[in-house]
Write a protein that holds these residues in place. Structure first.
Motif, PDB file in Angstrom:
ATOM      1  N   MET A 389      -9.656  -8.949 -11.529  1.00 22.62           N
ATOM      2  CA  MET A 389     -10.178  -8.114 -10.450  1.00 22.62           C
ATOM      3  C   MET A 389      -9.088  -7.870  -9.407  1.00 22.62           C
ATOM      4  SD  MET A 389     -13.266  -7.043 -10.960  1.00 22.62           S
ATOM      5  CE  MET A 389     -13.736  -6.573  -9.281  1.00 22.62           C
ATOM      6  N   ALA A 390      -8.271  -8.882  -9.137  1.00 27.04           N
ATOM      7  CA  ALA A 390      -7.162  -8.691  -8.200  1.00 27.04           C
ATOM      8  C   ALA A 390      -6.191  -7.636  -8.730  1.00 27.04           C
ATOM      9  CB  ALA A 390      -6.444 -10.011  -7.951  1.00 27.04           C
ATOM     10  N   HIS A 391      -5.952  -7.633 -10.035  1.00 27.88           N
ATOM     11  CA  HIS A 391      -5.086  -6.602 -10.628  1.00 27.88           C
ATOM     12  C   HIS A 391      -5.661  -5.214 -10.367  1.00 27.88           C
ATOM     13  CE1 HIS A 391      -3.289  -9.578 -13.821  1.00 27.88           C
ATOM     14  NE2 HIS A 391      -2.920  -9.854 -12.597  1.00 27.88           N
ATOM     15  N   ALA A 392      -6.974  -5.069 -10.542  1.00 26.25           N
ATOM     16  CA  ALA A 392      -7.599  -3.768 -10.291  1.00 26.25           C
ATOM     17  C   ALA A 392      -7.402  -3.345  -8.840  1.00 26.25           C
ATOM     18  CB  ALA A 392      -9.090  -3.830 -10.633  1.00 26.25           C
ATOM     19  N   GLY A 393      -7.551  -4.287  -7.918  1.00 25.80           N
ATOM     20  CA  GLY A 393      -7.406  -3.964  -6.506  1.00 25.80           C
ATOM     21  C   GLY A 393      -6.022  -3.471  -6.144  1.00 25.80           C
ATOM     22  N   VAL A 394      -4.978  -4.142  -6.658  1.00 33.58           N
ATOM     23  CA  VAL A 394      -3.621  -3.719  -6.294  1.00 33.58           C
ATOM     24  C   VAL A 394      -3.269  -2.384  -6.940  1.00 33.58           C
ATOM     25  CG1 VAL A 394      -2.859  -6.098  -5.891  1.00 33.58           C
ATOM     26  CG2 VAL A 394      -2.444  -5.035  -8.133  1.00 33.58           C
ATOM     27  N   ILE A 395      -3.834  -2.100  -8.116  1.00 31.92           N
ATOM     28  CA  ILE A 395      -3.589  -0.799  -8.739  1.00 31.92           C
ATOM     29  C   ILE A 395      -4.165   0.313  -7.877  1.00 31.92           C
ATOM     30  CG2 ILE A 395      -4.193   0.666 -10.714  1.00 31.92           C
ATOM     31  CD1 ILE A 395      -4.026  -1.911 -12.443  1.00 31.92           C
TER      32      ILE A 395
END
Length: 432
Positions: A389-395
């Motif tokens: 989910m953190a990966h999605a946020g930074v993208i």
């Protein structure tokens, strides 16, 4: 999904001011590292795991095997693993590592002693019951109070009869991998028959089978939904761990979302990692993808295209792909991933909630998401203690101002110092 507690340490996601041109190196694969550690502990002699990932998940695996008596020693960044007799009681902290919760109990049956398993609060919600029932059927003494969940005890008797077992692995391919990894050391080996909906993430089972064969273990996977491991020794084999290709997703997205270019070093020519599917996904979204001289380069288009994808075999990529779809100029439909509701969080509901919080037009389905173009705005993107989910946020922060990613440190599960590496990749600097 109930509203989470107030956000933890919201982190401003960096946004580039122009298309990027970067070269990045990634840490090792969590999936390969933890399988290599476990097989090394079962082997007939010492071996070395080279360039392993050192993250929360892999350190938990090393600690779990060490608590049983296995020697796991640091050697200039590699792990020297020395098998030892397992003859003690122990406590195993699974954290949020599904590989620890599912891979270690089948080998504890070969030990002598009682091993207690527990983990983070959310880990008690992640599915493990079908695997525990399968272990019981194979002759392992499991005490879980009938919950089919953490916490539970495994009482090792020094050997496991093994044999044929039927299991519904539609919630996780790790149920199958867990039994196969230990099966060669069982008296009659193990013959695993899956019944139920299709097994998700089949590449991870293929990874397990390939690694077992490297250790000299005989595996019959000729028939669909059946995997048979013959009894016998597990040869000591050194492993050189590939970069984690699932962790490549946000970095490749950096090139895709900015119309720039990102090269990931040391991309394997052949691999069982599901992250390799990013090459096809990004091509479908309009990117140019080139694999040359051992590196993978993604160049982004002027506008990302929406996609219609069945991600059943690569469900762990869903958060990153969904974030890119929210930046595309045409609708996307992601399907086949009902099983990711049982990952670190219910990823489908979490993605629908958090993408919607930033203004995305998202419809949640039983097994996926439909995402339509919509104006996005800044907000706090919650992560639910889930690294993907953190990966999605930074993208999303690559194209949207004022995105705050909650608890970005949760990425340490599989990528230590992710925030620093991400900032360097976005803004540039030495080594980028």
């Amino acid at each position: 999904m109930s509203e989470p507690a107030p956000p933890l340490d919201p982190w401003p996601a960096p946004r580039p001011v122009a298309p990027v041109d970067r070269v990045v190196s990634l840490p090792g694969s969590k999936s390969l590292t933890n399988r290599a550690l476990l097989l090394a502990a079962l082997a007939d002699g010492p071996s070395v795991v080279r360039r392993p990932l050192r993250s929360r998940d892999t350190l938990l695996m090393a600690a779990a095997l060490g608590s049983l008596g296995t020697g796991v020693e640091d050697r200039d960044g590699d792990w020297q693993v020395t098998p030892q007799a397992w003859d003690r009681d122990a406590d195993v902290d699974c954290g949020l590592a599904g590989t620890v919760m599912r891979f270690v109990p089948p080998v504890v049956g070969l030990a002598r002693g009682t091993v207690r398993f527990d983990g983070d609060p959310h880990m008690r919600l992640r599915p493990v019951g079908p695997m525990l029932a399968a272990l019981t059927a194979l002759g392992v003494d499991v005490a879980d109070g009938g919950r089919g969940a953490l916490p539970f005890d495994v009482r090792g008797a020094g050997s496991v009869p093994g044999g044929t077992v039927t299991i519904d692995a539609s919630a996780s391919s790790q149920f199958v991998s867990a039994l196969l990894l230990a099966g060669a050391r069982y008296d009659r080996g193990v013959d695993v028959r899956h019944v139920g909906k299709p097994v998700p993430s089949l590449p991870h089972i293929e990874m397990t089978v390939q690694m077992l064969r490297r250790h000299g273990v005989e595996v019959d996977d000729a028939d669909a939904n059946r995997w048979a491991v013959a009894p016998g020794p597990v040869a000591a084999v050194d492993h050189h761990i590939e970069p984690d290709l699932s962790n490549a997703a946000p970095f490749l997205a950096l090139g895709a979302a900015t119309g720039g270019r990102v090269t990931v070093r040391d991309w394997p020519a052949e691999t069982t990692q599901p992250g390799d599917e990013l090459r096809e996904v990004l091509t479908l979204m309009g990117c140019e993808v080139v694999h040359r001289d051992g590196d993978l380069t993604v160049s982004g288009p002027d506008r990302l295209q929406g996609v219609d994808l069945d991600l059943h075999d690569v469900g762990e990529l869903t958060p990153a792909i969904a974030a890119l779809c929210a930046l595309a100029d045409s609708p996307s439909h992601l399907r086949g991933v009902a099983h990711i509701r049982g990952h670190e969080t219910d990823r489908l509901t979490a993605l629908a909630t958090e993408l919607g919080r930033l203004g995305a037009d998202v419809t949640e389905h039983d097994d996926g998401l439909t995402i339509r173009p919509a104006p996005l705005h800044g907000a706090t993107f919650r992560t639910y203690a889930d690294h993907r989910m953190a990966h999605a946020g930074v993208i999303l922060g690559l194209a949207v101002d004022d995105v705050l990613v909650e608890d970005v440190a949760t990425t340490a599960k599989t990528f230590p110092d992710f925030a620093a590496a991400w900032s360097l990749a976005v803004h540039g600097g030495a080594g980028s």
